[in-house]
Design a protein around this motif. Sequence first.
Motif, PDB file in Angstrom:
ATOM      1  N   SER A 132       0.827  -1.201   0.000  1.00 48.19           N
ATOM      2  CA  SER A 132       0.000   0.000   0.000  1.00 48.19           C
ATOM      3  C   SER A 132       0.864   1.255   0.000  1.00 48.19           C
ATOM      4  O   SER A 132       0.370   2.358   0.176  1.00 48.19           O
ATOM      5  N   THR A 133       2.154   1.078  -0.211  1.00 51.53           N
ATOM      6  CA  THR A 133       3.060   2.219  -0.303  1.00 51.53           C
ATOM      7  C   THR A 133       2.855   2.909  -1.649  1.00 51.53           C
ATOM      8  O   THR A 133       2.740   2.239  -2.680  1.00 51.53           O
ATOM      9  N   ALA A 161       2.523   7.129  -8.426  1.00 47.50           N
ATOM     10  CA  ALA A 161       1.269   7.349  -7.707  1.00 47.50           C
ATOM     11  C   ALA A 161       1.279   8.720  -7.036  1.00 47.50           C
ATOM     12  O   ALA A 161       0.285   9.464  -7.083  1.00 47.50           O
ATOM     13  N   ARG A 162       2.422   9.077  -6.433  1.00 47.74           N
ATOM     14  CA  ARG A 162       2.506  10.378  -5.771  1.00 47.74           C
ATOM     15  C   ARG A 162       2.350  11.511  -6.783  1.00 47.74           C
ATOM     16  O   ARG A 162       1.704  12.524  -6.505  1.00 47.74           O
ATOM     17  N   ALA A 163       2.922  11.323  -7.980  1.00 49.49           N
ATOM     18  CA  ALA A 163       2.805  12.359  -9.017  1.00 49.49           C
ATOM     19  C   ALA A 163       1.337  12.546  -9.414  1.00 49.49           C
ATOM     20  O   ALA A 163       0.852  13.679  -9.565  1.00 49.49           O
ATOM     21  N   THR A 164       0.628  11.439  -9.560  1.00 47.95           N
ATOM     22  CA  THR A 164      -0.799  11.541  -9.904  1.00 47.95           C
ATOM     23  C   THR A 164      -1.583  12.206  -8.782  1.00 47.95           C
ATOM     24  O   THR A 164      -2.438  13.069  -9.011  1.00 47.95           O
ATOM     25  N   ALA A 200      -4.027   5.311   2.209  1.00 45.96           N
ATOM     26  CA  ALA A 200      -2.733   5.893   1.823  1.00 45.96           C
ATOM     27  C   ALA A 200      -2.945   7.046   0.841  1.00 45.96           C
ATOM     28  O   ALA A 200      -2.320   8.107   0.958  1.00 45.96           O
ATOM     29  N   ALA A 201      -3.853   6.853  -0.115  1.00 45.71           N
ATOM     30  CA  ALA A 201      -4.134   7.914  -1.089  1.00 45.71           C
ATOM     31  C   ALA A 201      -4.803   9.093  -0.397  1.00 45.71           C
ATOM     32  O   ALA A 201      -4.468  10.263  -0.654  1.00 45.71           O
ATOM     33  N   THR A 254      -9.961   7.749  -7.199  1.00 46.94           N
ATOM     34  CA  THR A 254     -10.596   8.912  -6.601  1.00 46.94           C
ATOM     35  C   THR A 254     -11.835   9.256  -7.435  1.00 46.94           C
ATOM     36  O   THR A 254     -11.732   9.638  -8.598  1.00 46.94           O
ATOM     37  N   VAL A 255     -12.985   9.064  -6.838  1.00 44.51           N
ATOM     38  CA  VAL A 255     -14.250   9.255  -7.545  1.00 44.51           C
ATOM     39  C   VAL A 255     -14.891  10.554  -7.066  1.00 44.51           C
ATOM     40  O   VAL A 255     -15.072  10.764  -5.869  1.00 44.51           O
TER      41      VAL A 255
END
Lengths: 161, 449
Positions: A61-62, A67-70, A111-112, A154-155
Amino acid sequence: MLVVNKIAQGARFAGVVAVMMFLAACAQTKPDLASGTAAPGTGQDFVVNVGDRVFFLEDQSTLTAQARATLDKQAQWLNRYSSYTVTVEGHADERGTRQYNLALGARRANAARDYLVANGVPAARIKTISYGKERPVAVCNNDSCWSQNRRAVTVLNNATN
Amino acid sequence: MLAFSPAWDMARTLKAAFAIVLGFACLVLISQPARALIELDITQGNIEPLPIALPDFAAGGGDPKLASDMTSVIADNLRRSGLFRPLDPAAFIQKNMGVDTTPRFGDWRTIGAQALVSGTVSRQPDGRLRAEFRLWDVFAAEQMLGQQFYTTPENWRRLAHIISDAIYERLTGEKGYFDTRIVFVDETGPKDARVKRLAIMDQDGANVRYLTRGDELVLTPRFSPTSQEITYMSYAGTDPSVYLLNIETGQREIVGNFPGMTFAPRFSPDGQSVIMSLQQGGNANIFKMDLRSRRTTRLSNSAAIDTSPSYSPDGQRIVFESDRGGSQQLYVMSANGQNPQRISFGPGRYSTPVWSPRGDLIAFTKMHQGRFMIGVMKPDGSGERILTEGYHNEGPAWSPNGRVLVFFRDTPGANGGPQVWTVDLTGYNEQRLGTPAFASDPSWSPLLD
C-alpha cells in the motif's frame, strides 16, 4: 434507501470512468483530442487530464513515485475546484483472500487519502471505501490485469461532467 | 435425540416429535444385542470405503418413486462421505426388500456387502409419511439399528438425511453431517460486474433458496451455532458492515454502530456474540459484540491487518490472521485478546483460519508461489497438512462433525469463477458440490435438530 441509491450511482459512475479510461488510452497518440474534449473542472477533465487512479505493487500500500505524481495533480485540481467531495475507492487484485483484501483495499484508499490531505485537500471532503477484490476492472489471468486492479480510484461524488 | 425442533417446518407439532422418539425407542430395543462386528476406522489416512447395500425402500403406500428417491439420497450421502461404497443394485440377489423382510444374509455376503439397509416408506391415513429402516450387519447376521419416523411428505429429503446420519453414526461412531445446510454466495454476471446474492442449500446441493436479491454486494455469510441466523458482510449501508439475518423471518439488522467498515464476522460458539474486524485507517482490529447487551469489546490493537477471527469451540481462544510480522500469518490469542502467539511458520502466507468444531485442528488458506491451498494444523501450529492445492482454493469451513471441509475453488481468466468443493480430512476425497451458478464463501450449518 437514499444511501443505497447513492452507492448505486457511484458504481455507475465508476463504470463510466472505466470506459473513459479505455477511450483515453486509445487516444494516447492524439493527446489534443483527449484534452480538448474535457472542459476544465469537469469530471471528465479530472479523469482524462489529471488521472483518477493510482496503482500499487503486489500486497503493498506504499505509494509509488508515479502514484505520488498523480496524487499531486489530484490535490492541485481538488484544491482549485473546491466544491467537489470525493470517495477514494481501494481495490486489490484477485490473488489474495477475501477478508485480507478488504483490509488491503482500505489501506490503499487510506494511503491515497492521507497523501491528498497532506497536500491540502480538507479531510472532510474525502471519504474512503474498500471493495477488496470484488470489483476488478481487468479480468485476464496475468499481472497485466492484476496490476490494473491493485488501485485506489478517486471518484468525484458530485461531478456533472 | 431425534426430536425435531418446532421451529423447523419439517415437523411443527410436538405430536410428530413424540412419534419419532417413540418409534426410535421401539426399534432400538429390538436391535439391542448387536455386536458391532463391522468396524469402520475413520482415523486412518486413506481408508477403504465400507461396501453397503441399499436396496430401494419398499413403498408401503403406493409411491415407489418416493421410496426410490429417498434411498438414492441416502446412498448419495454415504458415497460422498468417502467412507462407504454403495453397491450396484443390479448385483442384488434378494429382491423386494422392505423393513420387515428377513434378509437372506448369504445372498448379501455373496455380493460383498458388509452392511445392508432395508426400509419401507408408507403414507399414513392422516397424510403423513412413515419411514422405517433397519441397518444390518451382514456377516454377523444381526440388526444393528432400527428406527421409525413420521413427517410431512414435502420433507422426505430431510428424512433421508436423518436416516443417513443415523447409519453414519452407527457405523463410524461419530455424528453425521447430512441433515445440515450450507449458506453461500451465489455469483452471476461478468467477472467485472458480479452480482452476489446470499443463498442457502441442503448440504447435498438440493433446495437452493436465495436470501438476498443482489441489489448490494454481500460477502462471507456464517451460520449461527445456536439459532436460525447468519452473520455476513453487506454493502447496503453507508459503510460496508456486518449484518445479522434471520433466515426464517428474513429480518435483518446491522451489528453494532462502528465508525468504519466492519467485516469478517463469525459467531461465538454459544451464539451470543459476533467477532469481526473493524477497519481503522490503514489497520484492521478485532472486536467482539455481545448480541444481547450490545456492548463492544476491542480484542486486538496493532498497526496491522488483524482479521478472520474464529473461536475455539470452548470459547476460550481465538485464532486470527495478521500481517503484524510483515506477511499474513496465523495467531492464537485468549478470548479476551491477551497473549497472541504466532502459530504458522511454514513458507508462504496463511489466511482465513477456522477452528474445527472438535477443537483438534485449525483449517486455513495457504498461499505460496502462486498456489492457493487448503490445509489443517493443530492449534499449536504443529502437524500442518495440505489437503488440496491448485490455482485458487480459499475459505474453508467445517462440517459440524469436523470431518469435512467445504471451500471454494476459483478458476482463472475472464470466464473463470468460483465453485464450491468439499474435501475430507484424509485429503483423498475431494468433490464438487453442484450449485446453480458460480458460488463462493460456503459455510456449514450445525446439525439441524
